[in-house]
Design an enzyme around this catalytic site. Sequence first.
Site, short mmCIF file in Angstrom:
data_model
loop_
_atom_site.label_atom_id
_atom_site.label_comp_id
_atom_site.label_asym_id
_atom_site.label_seq_id
_atom_site.Cartn_x
_atom_site.Cartn_y
_atom_site.Cartn_z
N GLU A 1 0.80 -1.23 0.00
CA GLU A 1 0.00 0.00 0.00
C GLU A 1 0.83 1.28 0.00
OE1 GLU A 1 -3.85 -0.96 2.51
OE2 GLU A 1 -2.09 -1.99 3.25
N1 MCN Z 1 7.36 -8.01 -0.50
C1 MCN Z 1 8.72 -8.17 -0.65
N2 MCN Z 1 9.57 -7.58 0.21
C2 MCN Z 1 9.11 -6.79 1.21
C3 MCN Z 1 7.73 -6.59 1.37
C4 MCN Z 1 6.86 -7.25 0.50
O1 MCN Z 1 9.15 -8.85 -1.59
N3 MCN Z 1 9.94 -6.21 2.06
C5 MCN Z 1 6.44 -8.67 -1.44
C6 MCN Z 1 5.62 -9.76 -0.74
O2 MCN Z 1 6.28 -10.97 -0.73
C7 MCN Z 1 4.36 -9.76 -1.60
C8 MCN Z 1 4.20 -8.31 -2.02
O3 MCN Z 1 5.50 -7.74 -1.91
O4 MCN Z 1 4.55 -10.56 -2.72
C9 MCN Z 1 3.23 -7.54 -1.15
O5 MCN Z 1 3.49 -7.83 0.18
P1 MCN Z 1 2.80 -7.07 1.40
O6 MCN Z 1 3.16 -5.64 1.36
O7 MCN Z 1 3.05 -7.84 2.62
O8 MCN Z 1 1.24 -7.09 1.04
P2 MCN Z 1 0.19 -8.32 1.04
O9 MCN Z 1 0.81 -9.55 0.52
O10 MCN Z 1 -0.52 -8.34 2.32
O11 MCN Z 1 -0.74 -7.81 -0.15
C10 MCN Z 1 -1.75 -6.90 0.02
C11 MCN Z 1 -1.43 -5.52 -0.48
C12 MCN Z 1 -2.65 -4.73 -0.40
S1 MCN Z 1 -3.26 -4.47 1.14
C13 MCN Z 1 -3.34 -4.35 -1.53
S2 MCN Z 1 -4.79 -3.49 -1.41
C14 MCN Z 1 -2.81 -4.67 -2.79
C15 MCN Z 1 -1.39 -4.91 -2.81
O12 MCN Z 1 -0.90 -5.59 -1.81
N4 MCN Z 1 -3.57 -5.09 -3.79
C16 MCN Z 1 -2.99 -5.53 -4.94
N5 MCN Z 1 -0.82 -5.06 -4.00
C17 MCN Z 1 -1.58 -5.46 -5.08
N6 MCN Z 1 -0.98 -5.83 -6.22
C18 MCN Z 1 -1.75 -6.32 -7.21
N7 MCN Z 1 -1.17 -6.68 -8.34
N8 MCN Z 1 -3.09 -6.46 -7.11
C19 MCN Z 1 -3.73 -6.06 -6.02
O13 MCN Z 1 -5.02 -6.23 -5.92
#
Ligand code: MCN
Length: 908
Positions: free
Chosen positions: A869
């Site tokens: 986000e």
């Molecule tokens: N990641 C990473 N290194 C980090 C943090 C995260 O490589 N230090 C990677 C994670 O492994 C994951 C991705 O980034 O593959 C997102 O991780 P994270 O921030 O933990 O979020 P969530 O997996 O909980 O995903 C939800 C978040 C939210 S809340 C929305 S809304 C959202 C989003 O991610 N909606 C999306 N990204 C999106 N991306 C796509 N393509 N489509 C959506 O609907």
Amino acid sequence: MSEEYLNKKIYVNGIPRTIIADAKAGLAEVIRQNLGLTGTKVGCNKGQCGACNIILNGKLVRSCITNWDRVPNNSVIVTIEGLGDANKLHPLQWAFAVTGAIQCGFCTPGFIMSAKALLDKNLEPTRQEVRTWFQKHRNACRCTGYKQIVDAVMDAAKVIRGELEMKEFSSLLGKKGEVWGTSYPRPSAVYKATGTWDFGEDFRNKLPDDTLYGAMVQSKLSHAVIKKIDLSKAEKMPGVYKVVTAKDVKGTNRITGQPTFCQDGFDRPIFCDEKIFMYGDVVALVCADTQKHADAAAKAVILELEELPAYMSAMDAIAEDSIQIHPGTPNLYNEKRIAKGEETAPLMEKAAHVVEGDYYLQRQPHLVMEPDVGFGYIDEKGRLTIQSKSIWIYFHQAQMAPGLGLEAKNIRIIQNNSGGSFGYKLSITCEAIIGAAVLATGKPVFLAYNMAQTISYTPNRSPFDMHMKLGADKNGKIIAMETKYYVDHGPYSEFSERLTQRGTQFMGANYAIPNIRGIGHTVCTNQTWGSAFRAFGAPQAYTATEILMDEMAKKIGIDPLEFRYMNVIREGDTFPFGQKPDVYVYPLMIETIRPKYQAALEKAEQESTETVKKGVGIALGVFGATHDGPDTADIIIELTQEGITLYNNWEDHGQGADIGALGTAHEALRELGLKPEQIKLVMNDTALAPNAGAASGSSSQVVKGNAILNGCEILLDAMKKEDGSFRTYDQMIAEKIPVRYTGTWTNTGGTMCDENCQGNPFGALMYGLFMPEVAVDITTGKVKVEKFTFVSDIGKINNIANVEGQMYGGLAQGIGLALSENFENIKKHSSLSGAGLPYIEDIPDDMELIHLAVPRKQGGPFGSSGVGELPLTAPHPAIINAIYNACGVRIRKLPALPEKILKKLKSM
Ligand code: MCN
Ligand code: FES
Ligand code: FES
């Protein structure tokens, strides 16, 4: 009128086929239904997204708007399935997978086919030629921000020209075989690139024979009393099995929302029974043997309504003469306060500088490429099973159980492969309707929304109508902030309490503001209901905050960046909500951007002309990377003969849950020396994996990631021999040592915010500094974002290509939010382009990402925080500030449409 069927011979992917289809059927439908080639996707079905691109007789076409009668006999058709397969990828398919150009993957086959048609004509395109091509052919992507897609096309062209080798994915692993910290492709990428990744709609013809197809009967009024629902004609229509209404629902027929609302929180009907609360509300689901029969019968349902005044904004709904939308509950039904430090009124009186203003952030539609879709059936254990795009499978199970009259344990939710959510699927959409229909008919039921239904009848970002006041001392140090705002949450309450609180938490965040008083109100209206949207509440809060910061800087006569530098949170300071940051990164961010900012300002000045004025803007954003309080997750890990099986519910919107889980588990188990393919993922099914909470709040990498880490550590402990080596699977079994373990993690230090919005809610945070460079054409008012620089700190990165894709995509959505996207006018805004979706030429190719990774003591595995986000927290006020810097126009009510800018320019 009966259909006219046309028999044609066509060559599909080199194979001669004879097809008999309705003359007016879209070619996309023929390809998907008659040929069963579901790699061709249908998003908008109106020629606006390019998901359905195929090559017809050497020409790229949007097959949804190409009717069967316009397809010449003996035509040659190439679909995504004709390019390559998982074992033999076409260079485009390979390049899309390795550059991170694939997120949810719903748009991918369309982009690949489009790029194929381009490269067939021009094997040495420039980046701009690729962009122009995608713009011309309306290829739309909501996830990627387009940049990595162009990278992929450029790389594929190099491969075809013989200048680049299509390397094995294993060559992308780290030097010691790491997945973590690399750009190793997500496991689903190959399937998405080859069109074999089934989304919900792709199951339409793959379900049992007795499946019923649903068509919703929806209200065209926004507020009304239901007088009569006459089903008599519809029930007699061909193929109709049953028309399901509220009368057939055995439970409360309500989806639980916020418990203080409507007394018990049961405010959202599954099928409306007494009242209509918003446009699109459903009163019945026609279940028939075919989709055509269901659609025809839905039109025959007669709905008698008595229209009531519709309140389409928070201000309308709280006007003195308004009636209660939910009788017995005031339209203004909730408030959240913040009180930090001293009373602010006396401080404002003596402050050397005071600025205040009214700001409005519009209702942003999610504009996912995949329309909402789901289906249900009774599984082998008698459970009502729903497969949908749910990103909170355990909560949805519980949320709809009372409404359907079932116990939660008798409901099973499975997440289908999802073509984007951006938060809307934190809400139940089609699930409860499908559940009610399965229970009422005893048969499997399939329900797909079209794009207009998806935009108008799934929830949106709730607008905030805000007033903010800042006081600063004579040196420019902020001493006090006051806020007052109204949240237009539509008619349903779910998540509204937390959303309203996000305003108190994030207004003024990023800055050391010792004294704060504020109040936020939640208001029930007749607009589309509000739910989660990426960065949930932060974009609203930063609209007021970051524009007013610029206004204060202007008033004091300090550069906006330096004003921020003076006021950002430093060691010892706390956020408005009382928590200390996990890292004090703001000064470093500003120091990092400063030379680039100064250079950009100079460039803008040099390049401005009589008609095009250029400018640079700044904004800061911070957001939590866990849910509030003791956020928690469980996973199961099992050692197998082949490697590891990880059972985890990390729901995948498209963000990359698969690579997130794989990268984390692989790193945690590094000592075992596993290859990535030895880690099998079993994901997103309440029957197969334990509760891990929602994939929202950018929390998964931290919360689910920590649970995975914990499970892996327990397994490694169990496997470890005295000499430090590890037992094999066979040795574990022989020694009767369990091979299956639960991993768990809870943010134990997390406390919810109290009545003054003071607490320690987040287990990790993520930080960003946004710097767009814009050009404003002062003859038209049109704004172009020419470059975006984004400095961020999300801790250590799991997957680089993935994280960068998250950032490009989030920035692109921020450009849409600043300049074009809206859902206000149901007629105008119920299509992708009508709602202002940015296409490739609206998004700069020049996006620069600077990752800082200040070491963290707490947070996710291996020093990570979240990312999803962050890029949509504050890109839009930065653009608004850049517009001001360019031409002196200050937009306070978004989006900054050309006509608004032009009007202000004329009045200057
Ligand atoms: N990641 C990473 N290194 C980090 C943090 C995260 O490589 N230090 C990677 C994670 O492994 C994951 C991705 O980034 O593959 C997102 O991780 P994270 O921030 O933990 O979020 P969530 O997996 O909980 O995903 C939800 C978040 C939210 S809340 C929305 S809304 C959202 C989003 O991610 N909606 C999306 N990204 C999106 N991306 C796509 N393509 N489509 C959506 O609907
Ligand atoms: Fe055909 Fe969107 S252009 S589905
Ligand atoms: Fe393009 Fe999701 S990857 S819409």
